[in-house]
Scaffold this motif. Structure first.
Motif, PDB file in Angstrom:
ATOM      1  N   ILE A  70       0.859  -1.192   0.000  1.00 49.23           N
ATOM      2  CA  ILE A  70       0.000   0.000   0.000  1.00 49.23           C
ATOM      3  C   ILE A  70       0.892   1.238   0.000  1.00 49.23           C
ATOM      4  N   CYS A  71       0.729   2.062  -1.012  1.00 53.19           N
ATOM      5  CA  CYS A  71       1.556   3.244  -1.208  1.00 53.19           C
ATOM      6  C   CYS A  71       0.684   4.481  -1.077  1.00 53.19           C
ATOM      7  N   PRO A  72       1.255   5.645  -1.104  1.00 56.17           N
ATOM      8  CA  PRO A  72       2.651   6.022  -1.389  1.00 56.17           C
ATOM      9  C   PRO A  72       3.441   6.217  -0.099  1.00 56.17           C
ATOM     10  N   GLY A  73       4.718   6.477  -0.296  1.00 58.33           N
ATOM     11  CA  GLY A  73       5.475   7.012   0.817  1.00 58.33           C
ATOM     12  C   GLY A  73       6.615   6.212   1.367  1.00 58.33           C
ATOM     13  N   ASP A  74       6.545   4.883   1.457  1.00 56.91           N
ATOM     14  CA  ASP A  74       7.618   4.204   2.177  1.00 56.91           C
ATOM     15  C   ASP A  74       8.726   3.672   1.259  1.00 56.91           C
ATOM     16  N   ASN A  75       8.439   3.509  -0.032  1.00 58.73           N
ATOM     17  CA  ASN A  75       9.416   2.993  -0.998  1.00 58.73           C
ATOM     18  C   ASN A  75      10.026   1.661  -0.566  1.00 58.73           C
ATOM     19  N   ARG A  76       9.240   0.836   0.093  1.00 59.58           N
ATOM     20  CA  ARG A  76       9.712  -0.472   0.543  1.00 59.58           C
ATOM     21  C   ARG A  76       8.684  -1.531   0.162  1.00 59.58           C
ATOM     22  N   PRO A  77       9.152  -2.715  -0.238  1.00 58.54           N
ATOM     23  CA  PRO A  77       8.231  -3.799  -0.602  1.00 58.54           C
ATOM     24  C   PRO A  77       7.608  -4.472   0.622  1.00 58.54           C
ATOM     25  N   VAL A  78       6.633  -5.329   0.352  1.00 58.83           N
ATOM     26  CA  VAL A  78       5.888  -6.017   1.402  1.00 58.83           C
ATOM     27  C   VAL A  78       5.914  -7.521   1.123  1.00 58.83           C
ATOM     28  N   ARG A  79       5.990  -8.320   2.195  1.00 58.74           N
ATOM     29  CA  ARG A  79       5.935  -9.775   2.071  1.00 58.74           C
ATOM     30  C   ARG A  79       5.188 -10.364   3.256  1.00 58.74           C
ATOM     31  N   ALA A  80       4.741 -11.608   3.097  1.00 55.76           N
ATOM     32  CA  ALA A  80       3.992 -12.282   4.157  1.00 55.76           C
ATOM     33  C   ALA A  80       4.506 -13.705   4.316  1.00 55.76           C
ATOM     34  N   VAL A  81       4.276 -14.262   5.516  1.00 52.83           N
ATOM     35  CA  VAL A  81       4.650 -15.640   5.803  1.00 52.83           C
ATOM     36  C   VAL A  81       3.642 -16.215   6.789  1.00 52.83           C
ATOM     37  N   VAL A  82       3.377 -17.508   6.671  1.00 56.37           N
ATOM     38  CA  VAL A  82       2.511 -18.203   7.619  1.00 56.37           C
ATOM     39  C   VAL A  82       3.342 -18.532   8.857  1.00 56.37           C
ATOM     40  N   VAL A  83       2.783 -18.250  10.038  1.00 56.50           N
ATOM     41  CA  VAL A  83       3.483 -18.484  11.306  1.00 56.50           C
ATOM     42  C   VAL A  83       2.742 -19.571  12.085  1.00 56.50           C
ATOM     43  N   ALA A  84       3.491 -20.587  12.498  1.00 60.26           N
ATOM     44  CA  ALA A  84       2.912 -21.672  13.286  1.00 60.26           C
ATOM     45  C   ALA A  84       3.321 -21.523  14.739  1.00 60.26           C
ATOM     46  N   THR A  85       2.364 -21.700  15.635  1.00 63.39           N
ATOM     47  CA  THR A  85       2.666 -21.861  17.051  1.00 63.39           C
ATOM     48  C   THR A  85       2.552 -23.351  17.334  1.00 63.39           C
ATOM     49  N   ARG A  86       3.661 -23.934  17.781  1.00 58.97           N
ATOM     50  CA  ARG A  86       3.676 -25.371  18.065  1.00 58.97           C
ATOM     51  C   ARG A  86       2.968 -25.649  19.382  1.00 58.97           C
ATOM     52  N   THR A  87       2.666 -26.910  19.630  1.00 61.19           N
ATOM     53  CA  THR A  87       1.979 -27.281  20.867  1.00 61.19           C
ATOM     54  C   THR A  87       2.838 -27.014  22.099  1.00 61.19           C
ATOM     55  N   ASP A  88       4.161 -26.874  21.936  1.00 63.04           N
ATOM     56  CA  ASP A  88       5.023 -26.531  23.075  1.00 63.04           C
ATOM     57  C   ASP A  88       5.087 -25.023  23.310  1.00 63.04           C
ATOM     58  N   GLY A  89       4.382 -24.221  22.476  1.00 63.45           N
ATOM     59  CA  GLY A  89       4.323 -22.779  22.640  1.00 63.45           C
ATOM     60  C   GLY A  89       5.318 -22.001  21.801  1.00 63.45           C
ATOM     61  N   SER A  90       6.296 -22.660  21.206  1.00 66.08           N
ATOM     62  CA  SER A  90       7.277 -21.957  20.376  1.00 66.08           C
ATOM     63  C   SER A  90       6.660 -21.608  19.023  1.00 66.08           C
TER      64      SER A  90
END
Length: 154
Positions: A70-90
């Motif tokens: 979403i622009c304008p202004g930051d001149n930086r790209p964007v990326r996403a990743v799926v984050v897993a919380t394991r059953t041990d909490g990590s």
């Protein structure tokens, strides 16, 4: 007669209560969304959304993943990743990162359906989606993580 009617009523109640409890297949998916603002608390930055469908204790199918710069202004790209919380909490990022390749386009970048998971007997307690503004030199500059979607299989 009353005993027979009472027995039938108890039987019907047991069947109905079983229908009210959601099985894993009924509650195994949902949508997640995250929005990051950078460099100011309004305006530019990025967003990501996806539908996550748990298919077991350590596997998920990701559908309709979309990342938008979403622009304008930051001149930086964007990326996403799926984050897993394991059953041990990590917590762990499940590679790969998905980057918006359309720059400041209004549509962002839509990704095909993908199956992800954790190996080695690790179990996923919940999943979320993290969206980040980043640079090649600095890596992630600022990230925001969506609310968690809990895995009904664990």
């Amino acid at each position: 007669m009353k005993a027979r009617a009472l027995g039938a009523l108890v039987g019907v109640a047991a069947v109905l209560s079983g229908l009210l409890v959601a099985s894993p297949a009924q509650a195994a998916s949902g949508s997640v969304y995250a929005r990051v603002y950078y460099p100011n608390p309004t305006g530019s930055g990025g967003e990501a959304s996806a539908d996550l469908n748990f298919t077991g204790r350590s596997k998920v199918t990701v559908r309709y993943l979309k990342v938008r710069d979403i622009c304008p202004g930051d001149n930086r790209p964007v990326r996403a990743v799926v984050v897993a919380t394991r059953t041990d909490g990590s917590r762990v990022n499940i590679s790969p990162y998905y980057s918006d390749t359309n720059g400041c386009g209004a549509d962002g970048t839509q990704f095909p359906t993908v199956k992800l998971g954790l190996g080695g007997g690790q179990r996923i307690k919940s999943l979320s989606l993290k969206v980040c503004v980043y640079t090649a030199a600095l890596g992630n500059v600022k990230c925001v993580t969506s609310s968690a979607l809990h895995n009904p299989y664990t």
